[in-house]
Design an enzyme around this catalytic site. Structure first.
Site, short mmCIF file in Angstrom:
data_model
loop_
_atom_site.label_atom_id
_atom_site.label_comp_id
_atom_site.label_asym_id
_atom_site.label_seq_id
_atom_site.Cartn_x
_atom_site.Cartn_y
_atom_site.Cartn_z
N PHE A 1 13.23 4.97 10.98
CA PHE A 1 11.92 4.53 10.52
C PHE A 1 11.05 5.76 10.26
O PHE A 1 10.85 6.59 11.14
CB PHE A 1 11.25 3.59 11.53
CG PHE A 1 10.19 2.76 10.89
CD1 PHE A 1 10.51 1.61 10.18
CD2 PHE A 1 8.86 3.16 10.94
CE1 PHE A 1 9.53 0.86 9.55
CE2 PHE A 1 7.86 2.42 10.31
CZ PHE A 1 8.21 1.27 9.61
N ILE A 2 10.56 5.88 9.02
CA ILE A 2 9.79 7.06 8.64
C ILE A 2 8.34 6.71 8.31
O ILE A 2 8.03 5.58 7.91
CB ILE A 2 10.44 7.81 7.45
CG1 ILE A 2 10.57 6.89 6.22
CG2 ILE A 2 11.79 8.40 7.84
CD1 ILE A 2 10.98 7.62 4.95
N ASP B 1 14.55 -0.87 1.71
CA ASP B 1 15.20 -1.02 3.00
C ASP B 1 16.21 -2.17 2.86
O ASP B 1 17.32 -1.97 2.39
CB ASP B 1 14.07 -1.30 4.00
CG ASP B 1 14.52 -1.37 5.43
OD1 ASP B 1 15.57 -0.82 5.76
OD2 ASP B 1 13.79 -1.97 6.26
N LYS C 1 17.08 3.41 1.89
CA LYS C 1 17.89 3.29 3.11
C LYS C 1 19.01 2.29 2.82
O LYS C 1 18.92 1.14 3.25
CB LYS C 1 17.03 2.76 4.26
CG LYS C 1 16.09 3.77 4.87
CD LYS C 1 15.60 3.36 6.25
CE LYS C 1 14.44 2.43 6.22
NZ LYS C 1 13.71 2.34 7.52
N ASP D 1 3.65 3.80 6.43
CA ASP D 1 2.94 3.57 7.69
C ASP D 1 3.82 3.00 8.78
O ASP D 1 4.90 2.46 8.53
CB ASP D 1 1.81 2.55 7.45
CG ASP D 1 2.36 1.13 7.27
OD1 ASP D 1 3.28 0.95 6.43
OD2 ASP D 1 1.89 0.21 7.96
N LYS E 1 0.82 -1.19 0.00
CA LYS E 1 0.00 0.00 0.00
C LYS E 1 0.86 1.25 0.00
O LYS E 1 0.44 2.34 -0.40
CB LYS E 1 -0.89 0.02 1.26
CG LYS E 1 -1.80 -1.16 1.41
CD LYS E 1 -2.49 -1.08 2.80
CE LYS E 1 -3.15 -2.36 3.14
NZ LYS E 1 -3.53 -2.41 4.57
N GLY E 2 2.08 1.10 0.47
CA GLY E 2 2.93 2.27 0.75
C GLY E 2 3.13 3.24 -0.39
O GLY E 2 3.21 4.45 -0.18
N ARG F 1 -0.34 6.97 7.26
CA ARG F 1 -0.20 7.03 5.79
C ARG F 1 -0.73 8.36 5.24
O ARG F 1 -0.33 8.81 4.18
CB ARG F 1 -0.99 5.90 5.13
CG ARG F 1 -0.46 4.51 5.40
CD ARG F 1 -1.10 3.52 4.43
NE ARG F 1 -0.95 2.14 4.86
CZ ARG F 1 0.09 1.36 4.59
NH1 ARG F 1 1.11 1.86 3.93
NH2 ARG F 1 0.14 0.11 5.00
N GLU G 1 7.88 2.04 -5.83
CA GLU G 1 7.87 1.62 -4.43
C GLU G 1 8.06 2.84 -3.54
O GLU G 1 8.58 3.88 -3.98
CB GLU G 1 9.01 0.57 -4.27
CG GLU G 1 9.21 -0.08 -2.95
CD GLU G 1 8.01 -0.71 -2.28
OE1 GLU G 1 7.01 -0.03 -2.08
OE2 GLU G 1 8.12 -1.88 -1.86
N ASP G 2 7.60 2.75 -2.30
CA ASP G 2 7.76 3.88 -1.38
C ASP G 2 9.19 3.97 -0.84
O ASP G 2 9.78 5.05 -0.81
CB ASP G 2 6.74 3.79 -0.22
CG ASP G 2 6.74 2.45 0.51
OD1 ASP G 2 7.49 1.51 0.10
OD2 ASP G 2 5.98 2.30 1.49
P1 IMP Z 1 12.54 -4.26 2.19
O1 IMP Z 1 12.05 -5.53 1.60
O2 IMP Z 1 13.24 -4.47 3.50
O3 IMP Z 1 13.37 -3.42 1.24
O4 IMP Z 1 11.29 -3.47 2.64
C1 IMP Z 1 10.61 -2.63 1.88
C2 IMP Z 1 9.26 -2.34 2.49
O5 IMP Z 1 9.32 -2.19 3.92
C3 IMP Z 1 8.78 -1.02 1.98
O6 IMP Z 1 7.99 -1.21 0.85
C4 IMP Z 1 7.99 -0.47 3.13
O7 IMP Z 1 6.66 -0.89 3.03
C5 IMP Z 1 8.59 -1.07 4.36
N1 IMP Z 1 9.51 -0.12 5.03
C6 IMP Z 1 10.86 -0.15 5.07
N2 IMP Z 1 11.36 0.89 5.75
C7 IMP Z 1 10.28 1.61 6.16
C8 IMP Z 1 10.13 2.84 6.91
O8 IMP Z 1 11.09 3.50 7.34
N3 IMP Z 1 8.86 3.25 7.10
C9 IMP Z 1 7.76 2.59 6.64
N4 IMP Z 1 7.85 1.45 5.93
C10 IMP Z 1 9.10 0.97 5.70
MG MG Z 2 5.97 -0.93 0.69
#
Ligand code: IMP
Ligand code: MG
Length: 179
Positions: free
Chosen positions: A156-157, A107, A135, A163, A46-47, A169, A103-104
């Site tokens: 964490f944002i 990470d 990040k 969210d 949803k992000g 959101r 993507e939002d």
């Molecule tokens: P990854 O698979 O660890 O790269 O995670 C990506 C997903 O984790 C993103 O699409 C976000 O939904 C969530 N996410 C990662 N960091 C944050 C943050 O700082 N705030 C909110 N959601 C986050």
């Molecule tokens: Mg996401």
């Protein structure tokens, strides 16, 4: 679930607006240069819903389609569960198309790594990834997005679609949450 609260604003509404215009210009330029005028934007729910809806209004290409997929790895917390659950509609055809995954935030990179692998298997003509935030300090998977709005430190944002346990959101700005 920890009880986190908003600590400080990282990006104002105006900051976000100018970041988005910049990425949209870059995208328009790149695809125009390659004489590609049809783009299928795939928004990762949803992000990225808020970001994608603003982004597409600034991209200048004649044929833009919008599709949605869901991906989740955070199970109501601020740490990734490590396992990525994807949900893609059966009729989402990408063969021979130019796709841009939106993507939002990246990470660990596990989510986008899995999404890109899955879509590549369907042989799109081109595949690129655009993220509003990155990040890189927390990366586990070997993954580099093509377009990044802003690189941020390991915090964490929330806000502007992002969210914490489904909250925040709706904030028009992006803020850091903490204990
Ligand atoms: P990854 O698979 O660890 O790269 O995670 C990506 C997903 O984790 C993103 O699409 C976000 O939904 C969530 N996410 C990662 N960091 C944050 C943050 O700082 N705030 C909110 N959601 C986050
Ligand atoms: Mg996401």
């Amino acid at each position: 679930m920890k009880n986190l609260r908003i600590k400080n604003i990282l990006f104002s509404k105006e900051d976000i607006e100018s970041i988005i215009k910049k990425i949209a210009d870059q995208i328009s330029c790149d695809y125009n240069e390659q004489q590609i005028d049809a783009l299928t934007v795939i928004c990762v729910l949803k992000g990225a819903a808020v970001f994608a809806s603003d982004l597409i209004r600034h991209i200048e290409l004649s044929d833009i389609r919008l599709e949605f997929i869901t991906a989740s790895s955070y199970l109501n917390s601020d740490t990734s569960s490590g396992e990525v659950i994807l949900n893609v509609a059966d009729d989402l055809a990408v063969f021979g198309k130019n796709i841009l995954i939106v993507e939002d935030i990246v990470d660990t990179g596990l989510t986008l790594n899995k999404i890109v692998k899955q879509f590549k298997a369907f042989n799109p003509n081109t595949i690129k990834v655009c993220t509003l935030f990155d990040k890189p300090d927390r990366r586990i998977a070997d993954f580099t997005p093509d377009y990044v709005g802003c690189t941020i430190p390991d915090e964490f944002i929330v806000g502007y679609g992002l969210d914490y346990a489904e909250m925040y959101r709706n904030l028009p700005y992006v803020a850091v949450v903490g204990e």
